[in-house]
Design a protein around this motif. Structure first.
Motif, PDB file in Angstrom:
ATOM      1  N   LEU A 126       0.832  -1.210   0.000  1.00  0.00           N
ATOM      2  CA  LEU A 126       0.000   0.000   0.000  1.00  0.00           C
ATOM      3  C   LEU A 126       0.862   1.254   0.000  1.00  0.00           C
ATOM      4  CD1 LEU A 126      -2.805  -1.017   2.516  1.00  0.00           C
ATOM      5  CD2 LEU A 126      -2.974  -0.857   0.015  1.00  0.00           C
ATOM      6  N   TRP A 127       1.951   1.237   0.761  1.00  0.00           N
ATOM      7  CA  TRP A 127       2.872   2.365   0.786  1.00  0.00           C
ATOM      8  C   TRP A 127       3.393   2.662  -0.615  1.00  0.00           C
ATOM      9  CZ3 TRP A 127       8.002   1.838  -0.675  1.00  0.00           C
ATOM     10  CH2 TRP A 127       8.788   2.971  -0.530  1.00  0.00           C
ATOM     11  N   SER A 128       3.726   1.611  -1.362  1.00  0.00           N
ATOM     12  CA  SER A 128       4.296   1.797  -2.703  1.00  0.00           C
ATOM     13  C   SER A 128       3.319   2.489  -3.650  1.00  0.00           C
ATOM     14  CB  SER A 128       4.766   0.466  -3.287  1.00  0.00           C
ATOM     15  OG  SER A 128       3.678  -0.332  -3.709  1.00  0.00           O
ATOM     16  N   TYR A 129       2.034   2.440  -3.341  1.00  0.00           N
ATOM     17  CA  TYR A 129       1.001   3.098  -4.150  1.00  0.00           C
ATOM     18  C   TYR A 129       0.442   4.346  -3.462  1.00  0.00           C
ATOM     19  CZ  TYR A 129       1.085  -0.918  -7.243  1.00  0.00           C
ATOM     20  OH  TYR A 129       1.478  -1.883  -8.139  1.00  0.00           O
ATOM     21  N   HIS A 130       1.179   4.860  -2.487  1.00  0.00           N
ATOM     22  CA  HIS A 130       0.777   6.067  -1.751  1.00  0.00           C
ATOM     23  C   HIS A 130      -0.545   5.882  -1.006  1.00  0.00           C
ATOM     24  CE1 HIS A 130       3.920   8.590  -3.616  1.00  0.00           C
ATOM     25  NE2 HIS A 130       3.716   7.830  -4.682  1.00  0.00           N
ATOM     26  N   GLN A 131      -0.845   4.651  -0.601  1.00  0.00           N
ATOM     27  CA  GLN A 131      -2.084   4.379   0.115  1.00  0.00           C
ATOM     28  C   GLN A 131      -1.836   4.056   1.588  1.00  0.00           C
ATOM     29  OE1 GLN A 131      -3.942   1.278  -2.189  1.00  0.00           O
ATOM     30  NE2 GLN A 131      -4.467   2.663  -3.865  1.00  0.00           N
ATOM     31  N   LEU A 182       9.301  -0.924  -4.227  1.00  0.00           N
ATOM     32  CA  LEU A 182       8.829  -2.164  -3.608  1.00  0.00           C
ATOM     33  C   LEU A 182       9.500  -3.376  -4.261  1.00  0.00           C
ATOM     34  CD1 LEU A 182       6.844  -3.471  -1.578  1.00  0.00           C
ATOM     35  CD2 LEU A 182       5.231  -3.623  -3.478  1.00  0.00           C
ATOM     36  N   ASP A 183       9.547  -3.368  -5.586  1.00  0.00           N
ATOM     37  CA  ASP A 183      10.172  -4.479  -6.313  1.00  0.00           C
ATOM     38  C   ASP A 183      11.645  -4.639  -5.952  1.00  0.00           C
ATOM     39  OD1 ASP A 183       7.763  -4.985  -7.574  1.00  0.00           O
ATOM     40  OD2 ASP A 183       8.345  -4.023  -9.466  1.00  0.00           O
ATOM     41  N   GLU A 199      13.210   5.369   0.234  1.00  0.00           N
ATOM     42  CA  GLU A 199      12.979   5.640  -1.189  1.00  0.00           C
ATOM     43  C   GLU A 199      11.644   6.370  -1.355  1.00  0.00           C
ATOM     44  OE1 GLU A 199      15.105   4.635  -3.643  1.00  0.00           O
ATOM     45  OE2 GLU A 199      16.441   3.612  -2.239  1.00  0.00           O
ATOM     46  N   ASP A 200      11.455   6.970  -2.514  1.00  0.00           N
ATOM     47  CA  ASP A 200      10.139   7.524  -2.831  1.00  0.00           C
ATOM     48  C   ASP A 200       9.188   6.352  -3.040  1.00  0.00           C
ATOM     49  OD1 ASP A 200      10.935  10.193  -2.738  1.00  0.00           O
ATOM     50  OD2 ASP A 200      11.557  10.196  -4.848  1.00  0.00           O
ATOM     51  N   PRO A 201       7.962   6.441  -2.505  1.00  0.00           N
ATOM     52  CA  PRO A 201       7.013   5.335  -2.677  1.00  0.00           C
ATOM     53  C   PRO A 201       6.742   5.057  -4.156  1.00  0.00           C
ATOM     54  CG  PRO A 201       6.164   6.933  -1.097  1.00  0.00           C
ATOM     55  CD  PRO A 201       7.377   7.535  -1.735  1.00  0.00           C
ATOM     56  N   SER A 202       6.931   3.822  -4.550  1.00  0.00           N
ATOM     57  CA  SER A 202       6.654   3.423  -5.934  1.00  0.00           C
ATOM     58  C   SER A 202       6.688   1.905  -6.020  1.00  0.00           C
ATOM     59  CB  SER A 202       7.687   4.007  -6.899  1.00  0.00           C
ATOM     60  OG  SER A 202       8.943   3.370  -6.720  1.00  0.00           O
ATOM     61  N   PRO A 203       6.005   1.363  -7.021  1.00  0.00           N
ATOM     62  CA  PRO A 203       6.107  -0.088  -7.225  1.00  0.00           C
ATOM     63  C   PRO A 203       7.552  -0.518  -7.502  1.00  0.00           C
ATOM     64  CG  PRO A 203       4.191   0.764  -8.364  1.00  0.00           C
ATOM     65  CD  PRO A 203       4.972   1.963  -7.879  1.00  0.00           C
ATOM     66  N   ASN A 204       8.341   0.332  -8.153  1.00  0.00           N
ATOM     67  CA  ASN A 204       9.744  -0.017  -8.418  1.00  0.00           C
ATOM     68  C   ASN A 204      10.527  -0.143  -7.122  1.00  0.00           C
ATOM     69  OD1 ASN A 204       9.387  -0.130 -11.161  1.00  0.00           O
ATOM     70  ND2 ASN A 204      10.055   1.967 -11.523  1.00  0.00           N
TER      71      ASN A 204
END
Length: 108
Positions: free
Chosen positions: A4-9, A67-68, A60-65
């Protein structure tokens, strides 16, 4: 919560809250094993290792990347923890008088 963090949620604080809950539950499990003289020293570093990885990720800045990039290490740490718990489960069942199952084998 990390996903959820990675999607700003979810906020980093919410991820931290989940980690803190993990820490509380981890300590309960460790105390239960140690109450039956089952050694747990092999697991003591796990929360700190996980915390370091989470801190690096949350830096890091929240992002799917992002997270990956960090999720493989998070998964590996959780796998190692679960494997360690599984290997101790038989000793705990014997010591606590719980119904015994077949001794655990190493997860590969």
């Amino acid at each position: 919560s990390l996903r959820l963090w990675s999607y700003h949620q979810a906020t980093p604080e919410q991820v931290s809250d989940c980690y803190m809950q993990f820490g509380v539950e981890f300590n309960v499990i460790v105390r239960a094993f140690e109450g039956y003289d089952i050694p747990t020293s092999d697991m003591h570093a796990m929360p700190a290792r996980l915390r370091t990885t989470l801190e690096d990720c949350l830096g890091e800045d929240p992002s799917p990347n992002a997270l990956d990039q960090y999720m493989p290490e998070v998964r590996q740490l959780l796998y190692e923890l679960l494997q360690g718990l599984r290997l101790k489960q038989h000793a705990w069942r014997n010591a606590s008088g719980r119904p015994s199952m077949a001794p655990p084998s190493r997860i590969e």
